[in-house]
Design an enzyme around this catalytic site. Structure first.
Site, PDB file in Angstrom:
ATOM      1  N   LYS A  47       0.838  -1.204   0.000  1.00  0.00           N
ATOM      2  CA  LYS A  47       0.000   0.000   0.000  1.00  0.00           C
ATOM      3  C   LYS A  47       0.872   1.253   0.000  1.00  0.00           C
ATOM      4  O   LYS A  47       0.629   2.206  -0.746  1.00  0.00           O
ATOM      5  CB  LYS A  47      -0.895  -0.040   1.254  1.00  0.00           C
ATOM      6  CG  LYS A  47      -2.041   0.926   1.214  1.00  0.00           C
ATOM      7  CD  LYS A  47      -2.839   0.871   2.506  1.00  0.00           C
ATOM      8  CE  LYS A  47      -3.855  -0.262   2.532  1.00  0.00           C
ATOM      9  NZ  LYS A  47      -4.605  -0.284   3.797  1.00  0.00           N
TER      10      LYS A  47
ATOM     11  N   THR B 266     -13.019   5.826  14.059  1.00  0.00           N
ATOM     12  CA  THR B 266     -14.302   5.720  14.761  1.00  0.00           C
ATOM     13  C   THR B 266     -14.164   4.684  15.870  1.00  0.00           C
ATOM     14  O   THR B 266     -13.869   3.523  15.594  1.00  0.00           O
ATOM     15  CB  THR B 266     -15.409   5.300  13.778  1.00  0.00           C
ATOM     16  OG1 THR B 266     -15.452   6.268  12.737  1.00  0.00           O
ATOM     17  CG2 THR B 266     -16.763   5.214  14.461  1.00  0.00           C
TER      18      THR B 266
ATOM     19  N   GLU C  70     -17.295   8.316   1.307  1.00  0.00           N
ATOM     20  CA  GLU C  70     -16.562   7.815   0.156  1.00  0.00           C
ATOM     21  C   GLU C  70     -17.179   8.415  -1.099  1.00  0.00           C
ATOM     22  O   GLU C  70     -18.389   8.623  -1.170  1.00  0.00           O
ATOM     23  CB  GLU C  70     -16.616   6.284   0.129  1.00  0.00           C
ATOM     24  CG  GLU C  70     -15.764   5.707   1.241  1.00  0.00           C
ATOM     25  CD  GLU C  70     -15.796   4.188   1.295  1.00  0.00           C
ATOM     26  OE1 GLU C  70     -16.067   3.564   0.259  1.00  0.00           O
ATOM     27  OE2 GLU C  70     -15.554   3.650   2.382  1.00  0.00           O
TER      28      GLU C  70
ATOM     29  N   GLY D 176     -34.736   1.546  -0.766  1.00  0.00           N
ATOM     30  CA  GLY D 176     -34.128   0.644  -1.735  1.00  0.00           C
ATOM     31  C   GLY D 176     -33.490  -0.545  -1.034  1.00  0.00           C
ATOM     32  O   GLY D 176     -33.954  -0.968   0.022  1.00  0.00           O
TER      33      GLY D 176
ATOM     34  N   GLY E 153     -24.821   0.001   3.114  1.00  0.00           N
ATOM     35  CA  GLY E 153     -23.695  -0.920   3.295  1.00  0.00           C
ATOM     36  C   GLY E 153     -22.447  -0.095   3.501  1.00  0.00           C
ATOM     37  O   GLY E 153     -22.520   1.043   3.948  1.00  0.00           O
TER      38      GLY E 153
ATOM     39  N   CYS F 266     -18.714   1.689   7.052  1.00  0.00           N
ATOM     40  CA  CYS F 266     -19.026   2.497   8.245  1.00  0.00           C
ATOM     41  C   CYS F 266     -20.379   2.190   8.876  1.00  0.00           C
ATOM     42  O   CYS F 266     -20.443   1.661   9.975  1.00  0.00           O
ATOM     43  CB  CYS F 266     -18.948   3.975   7.894  1.00  0.00           C
ATOM     44  SG  CYS F 266     -17.258   4.494   7.592  1.00  0.00           S
TER      45      CYS F 266
ATOM     46  N   LYS G  81     -21.133  -1.489  10.436  1.00  0.00           N
ATOM     47  CA  LYS G  81     -20.296  -1.881  11.586  1.00  0.00           C
ATOM     48  C   LYS G  81     -20.446  -0.893  12.741  1.00  0.00           C
ATOM     49  O   LYS G  81     -20.370  -1.271  13.902  1.00  0.00           O
ATOM     50  CB  LYS G  81     -18.838  -2.035  11.169  1.00  0.00           C
ATOM     51  CG  LYS G  81     -18.059  -0.740  11.085  1.00  0.00           C
ATOM     52  CD  LYS G  81     -16.565  -0.948  11.229  1.00  0.00           C
ATOM     53  CE  LYS G  81     -15.785   0.327  10.938  1.00  0.00           C
ATOM     54  NZ  LYS G  81     -15.797   1.339  11.984  1.00  0.00           N
TER      55      LYS G  81
ATOM     56  N   LYS H 136     -22.118   1.732  -3.017  1.00  0.00           N
ATOM     57  CA  LYS H 136     -22.770   2.943  -3.516  1.00  0.00           C
ATOM     58  C   LYS H 136     -21.976   3.414  -4.731  1.00  0.00           C
ATOM     59  O   LYS H 136     -20.833   2.974  -4.937  1.00  0.00           O
ATOM     60  CB  LYS H 136     -22.833   4.021  -2.436  1.00  0.00           C
ATOM     61  CG  LYS H 136     -21.476   4.598  -2.042  1.00  0.00           C
ATOM     62  CD  LYS H 136     -21.673   5.778  -1.107  1.00  0.00           C
ATOM     63  CE  LYS H 136     -20.383   6.534  -0.897  1.00  0.00           C
ATOM     64  NZ  LYS H 136     -20.514   7.650   0.005  1.00  0.00           N
TER      65      LYS H 136
HETATM   66  C1  UDX Z   1     -20.988   7.241   5.873  1.00  0.00           C
HETATM   67  C2  UDX Z   1     -21.339   8.621   6.471  1.00  0.00           C
HETATM   68  O1  UDX Z   1     -22.192   9.331   5.576  1.00  0.00           O
HETATM   69  C3  UDX Z   1     -20.079   9.408   6.725  1.00  0.00           C
HETATM   70  O2  UDX Z   1     -20.378  10.658   7.323  1.00  0.00           O
HETATM   71  C4  UDX Z   1     -19.169   8.599   7.623  1.00  0.00           C
HETATM   72  O3  UDX Z   1     -17.956   9.275   7.838  1.00  0.00           O
HETATM   73  C5  UDX Z   1     -18.896   7.220   7.041  1.00  0.00           C
HETATM   74  O4  UDX Z   1     -20.125   6.560   6.768  1.00  0.00           O
HETATM   75  P1  UDX Z   1     -20.269   6.351   3.476  1.00  0.00           P
HETATM   76  O5  UDX Z   1     -20.148   4.997   4.103  1.00  0.00           O
HETATM   77  O6  UDX Z   1     -19.183   6.818   2.552  1.00  0.00           O
HETATM   78  O7  UDX Z   1     -20.373   7.468   4.612  1.00  0.00           O
HETATM   79  O8  UDX Z   1     -21.626   6.342   2.653  1.00  0.00           O
HETATM   80  P2  UDX Z   1     -22.996   7.151   2.630  1.00  0.00           P
HETATM   81  O9  UDX Z   1     -22.979   8.091   1.498  1.00  0.00           O
HETATM   82  O10 UDX Z   1     -23.352   7.671   3.950  1.00  0.00           O
HETATM   83  O11 UDX Z   1     -23.998   5.961   2.228  1.00  0.00           O
HETATM   84  C6  UDX Z   1     -24.120   4.819   3.081  1.00  0.00           C
HETATM   85  C7  UDX Z   1     -25.038   3.793   2.497  1.00  0.00           C
HETATM   86  O12 UDX Z   1     -26.391   4.213   2.623  1.00  0.00           O
HETATM   87  C8  UDX Z   1     -24.837   3.478   1.020  1.00  0.00           C
HETATM   88  O13 UDX Z   1     -24.910   2.072   0.841  1.00  0.00           O
HETATM   89  C9  UDX Z   1     -26.003   4.168   0.349  1.00  0.00           C
HETATM   90  O14 UDX Z   1     -26.380   3.531  -0.847  1.00  0.00           O
HETATM   91  C10 UDX Z   1     -27.080   4.021   1.402  1.00  0.00           C
HETATM   92  N1  UDX Z   1     -28.158   5.014   1.325  1.00  0.00           N
HETATM   93  C11 UDX Z   1     -27.865   6.347   1.483  1.00  0.00           C
HETATM   94  C12 UDX Z   1     -29.458   4.616   1.120  1.00  0.00           C
HETATM   95  O15 UDX Z   1     -29.752   3.421   0.981  1.00  0.00           O
HETATM   96  N2  UDX Z   1     -30.462   5.561   1.075  1.00  0.00           N
HETATM   97  C13 UDX Z   1     -30.206   6.879   1.231  1.00  0.00           C
HETATM   98  O16 UDX Z   1     -31.154   7.672   1.187  1.00  0.00           O
HETATM   99  C14 UDX Z   1     -28.866   7.294   1.438  1.00  0.00           C
END
Ligand code: UDX
Length: 437
Positions: free
Chosen positions: A35, A121, A152, A257, A261, A264, A267, A327
Site C-alpha cells: 500500500k 471511529t 466515500e 431501496g 452498506g 461504516c 459496523k 454505492k
Molecule cells: C458514511 C457517512 O455518511 C459518513 O459521514 C461517515 O464518515 C462514514 O459513513 P459512506 O459509508 O461513505 O459514509 O456512505 P454514505 O454516502 O453515507 O452511504 C451509506 C449507504 O447508505 C450506502 O450504501 C447508500 O447507498 C445508502 N443510502 C444512502 C441509502 O440506501 N439511502 C439513502 O437515502 C442514502
C-alpha cells in the site's frame, strides 16, 4: 505544520494527501508495504475521485511522504491516528487492536509536547483508556479526538471543506496546546466559516457514532415505510418527498431501496449496540438492532423479487446484476448490498452476470466465482431479468429501448428506486421497484 498520519486506508490516505495539499508537511505511515509503495507512486489502492490528482501534486511538492517505518514520525509534533476499527470476528463489537498497536508503536517516538489526534471511529470511552495507556508508559504527550465524517466518493471535498469540525479534549495540562494545534492545522477551513464544536473526549467519540446511527436509522425508517407501502399500494418515493418538505425531517437519506452498506454504517451501529450493552445500556439503543434487521431484510426482499418477477424459478435464470459497490463513485464492496444480492441469486441457482464500473477487483476477492461483464451492454445480453442495485449514473441513464434489444426478456427490478417507471413500462418492460406500485 509537520504532521504524521498513521494508517493509510480510505481515511488516512485521503487525510494525508489533503493535509499536504493545505501546505502541511506530512509523513504517512502504514504497516502494509504494498500500500505504501502504491501511494508513494501516486496510485491509491482504491477508487476515490480526485485522490490521484492531489496525491500526485502533494508528492511532487515534496510535502508528502509515505513510509512503513514508524520512527519517521519523530520529526512531527501532531500525529493523526487513522487506522481501521473493523467489526470483531465473533461479535458486533469494534476490534480496537490496530488503535492500541499504533499507540504502543508511537510511544517511543513521541516528544513531551506532542499531540496525538484520534480520527478513527471508536466506541465511547476508548480515548480515555488510551490516555491512561500513554500515562502508564511515561509519555506526557496529549491525546485529543477529532472524528472524521467523510463520505466515500466525496472524501476530498469532505476533508477540505467539512460540514463541521469536532475537537474533543481531555482534562490534562496539554488540552490548550492540543486546541491550538488543531486550530492551526485546520486554519483554512475555520477561516472560511466551518463551525467548530469543542468538547470533551467522550462527546467527540459519541458524535461520530450518533451521526452514523442517525443516518442508518433514517434509511431503515424509509425502508420500513416501503414495506408498508408495498402492501397497501402507496408510493414510498412520493411519501419521502412529502415528509421531506418538513424542514425538521429533511429529504436527504430517505431514499428507499436495497439499503445501506459500506465500511461504516453497518459496523458502526453494531459496535454502538455492543458498547451500550457493555455499559449496561443495551435497551437505550436496542432500536439499532431493528435498524440493522430492516436493512438486511432489504437484500432478501430484492432477491425474492427478482426470482418472483422472472416466474418464480431461479434455476438457470440469467440475471444481469447492475452494480457491486455499496454505492456509486466507490469501488468499496464491504458489506455491500449489491454484492450480497449477487451472492444470494447465485446461491438460489441463478446464472448471474454482474457489471460495475469500478468494483470488479474487490468483488472478485470476496466472490471469486462471480461472472463479470466488461460493459453495461454486455451484462444485459441474453438476460432474463436485470436488477439495478447500485445507482451509478450510467445505469440511471440507461435507455430502456437499448436494454430491451439486448435482453432475452424485458424485465427489470429497480432496487434503488432511481428509474422512471413510466418510461420503462412504455418501452415494454415489466418494471418493478421497492415500495412503489
Ligand atoms: C458514511 C457517512 O455518511 C459518513 O459521514 C461517515 O464518515 C462514514 O459513513 P459512506 O459509508 O461513505 O459514509 O456512505 P454514505 O454516502 O453515507 O452511504 C451509506 C449507504 O447508505 C450506502 O450504501 C447508500 O447507498 C445508502 N443510502 C444512502 C441509502 O440506501 N439511502 C439513502 O437515502 C442514502
Amino acid at each position: 505544520m509537520r504532521i504524521s498520519v498513521i494508517g493509510c486506508g480510505y481515511l488516512g490516505a485521503v487525510h494525508a494527501a489533503a493535509m499536504a495539499d493545505l501546505g502541511h508537511e506530512v509523513i504517512a505511515v502504514d504497516v502494509d508495504a504494498a500500500k505504501v509503495d502504491a501511494l508513494a507512486q501516486g496510485k491509491p489502492p482504491f477508487f476515490e475521485p480526485g485522490l490521484p490528482e492531489i496525491l500526485s501534486s502533494s508528492l511532487a511538492s515534496g510535502r508528502l511522504r509515505f513510509t512503513t517505518d514508524i520512527s519517521e514520525v519523530a520529526g512531527a509534533s501532531l500525529h493523526f491516528i487513522a487506522v481501521g476499527t473493523p467489526q470483531s470476528e465473533n461479535s458486533g463489537a469494534a476490534d480496537l487492536r490496530f488503535v492500541h498497536a499504533v499507540i504502543d508503536a508511537l510511544i517511543p517516538h513521541l516528544g513531551s509536547a506532542d499531540v496525538i489526534v484520534g480520527k478513527s471511529t471508536v466506541p465511547v470511552g476508548t480515548a480515555e483508556a488510551l490516555s491512561h495507556r500513554l500515562l502508564a508508559a511515561g509519555s506526557s504527550a496529549t491525546l485529543a479526538w477529532n472524528p472524521e465524517f467523510l463520505r466515500e466518493g466525496f472524501a476530498i471535498k469532505d476533508t477540505l471543506s467539512p460540514d463541521r469540525l469536532v475537537f474533543g479534549f481531555g482534562e490534562g495540562p496539554g488540552a490548550l496546546q492540543a486546541r491550538s494545534a488543531l486550530r492551526d492545522v485546520y486554519s483554512q477551513a475555520i477561516a472560511s466559516g466551518t463551525p467548530v464544536v469543542e468538547t470533551d473526549l467522550a462527546t467527540a467519540e459519541l458524535v461520530k457514532t450518533a451521526a452514523n446511527a442517525f443516518l442508518a436509522t433514517k434509511i431503515s425508517f424509509i425502508n420500513a415505510m416501503s414495506e408498508i407501502a408495498e402492501v397497501t399500494g402507496a408510493n414510498v418515493t412520493e411519501l419521502a418527498d412529502a415528509i421531506g418538505y418538513d424542514a425538521r425531517i429533511g429529504r436527504k437519506f430517505l431514499n428507499a431501496g436495497v439499503g445501506f452498506g459500506g465500511g461504516c454504517l453497518p459496523k458502526d451501529i453494531r459496535a454502538f449496540s455492543a458498547r451500550a450493552q457493555e455499559l449496561g445500556l443495551g435497551s437505550s439503543v436496542a432500536f439499532l438492532d431493528e435498524v440493522d434487521a430492516i436493512n438486511l431484510r432489504q437484500r432478501e426482499r430484492v432477491i425474492a423479487r427478482v426470482i418472483a418477477d422472472a416466474g418464480g424459478d431461479a434455476a438457470g435464470l440469467r440475471v444481469a446484476v447492475l452494480g457491486l459497490a455499496f454505492k456509486p463513485h466507490s469501488d468499496d464492496v464491504r458489506d455491500s448490498p449489491a454484492l450480497d444480492v449477487a451472492q444470494g441469486l447465485l446461491a438460489a441457482g441463478a446464472d448471474v452476470v454482474a457489471y460495475d464500473p469500478q468494483a470488479h477487483g474487490p468483488a472478485l476477492l470476496r466472490l471469486p466465482k462471480l461472472n463479470l461483464a466488461d460493459t453495461l451492454e454486455q451484462v444485459l445480453v441474453g438476460a432474463d431479468i436485470a436488477v439495478l442495485v447500485t445507482e451509478w449514473p450510467e445505469f440511471v441513464a440507461l435507455d430502456p429501448r437499448v436494454a430491451g434489444d439486448l435482453m432475452a426478456h424485458k424485465r427489470i427490478v429497480d432496487a434503488r428506486n432511481v428509474l422512471d417507471a413510466d418510461t420503462w413500462r412504455a418501452a415494454g418492460f415489466h418494471y418493478s421497484s421497492l415500495g412503489r406500485p
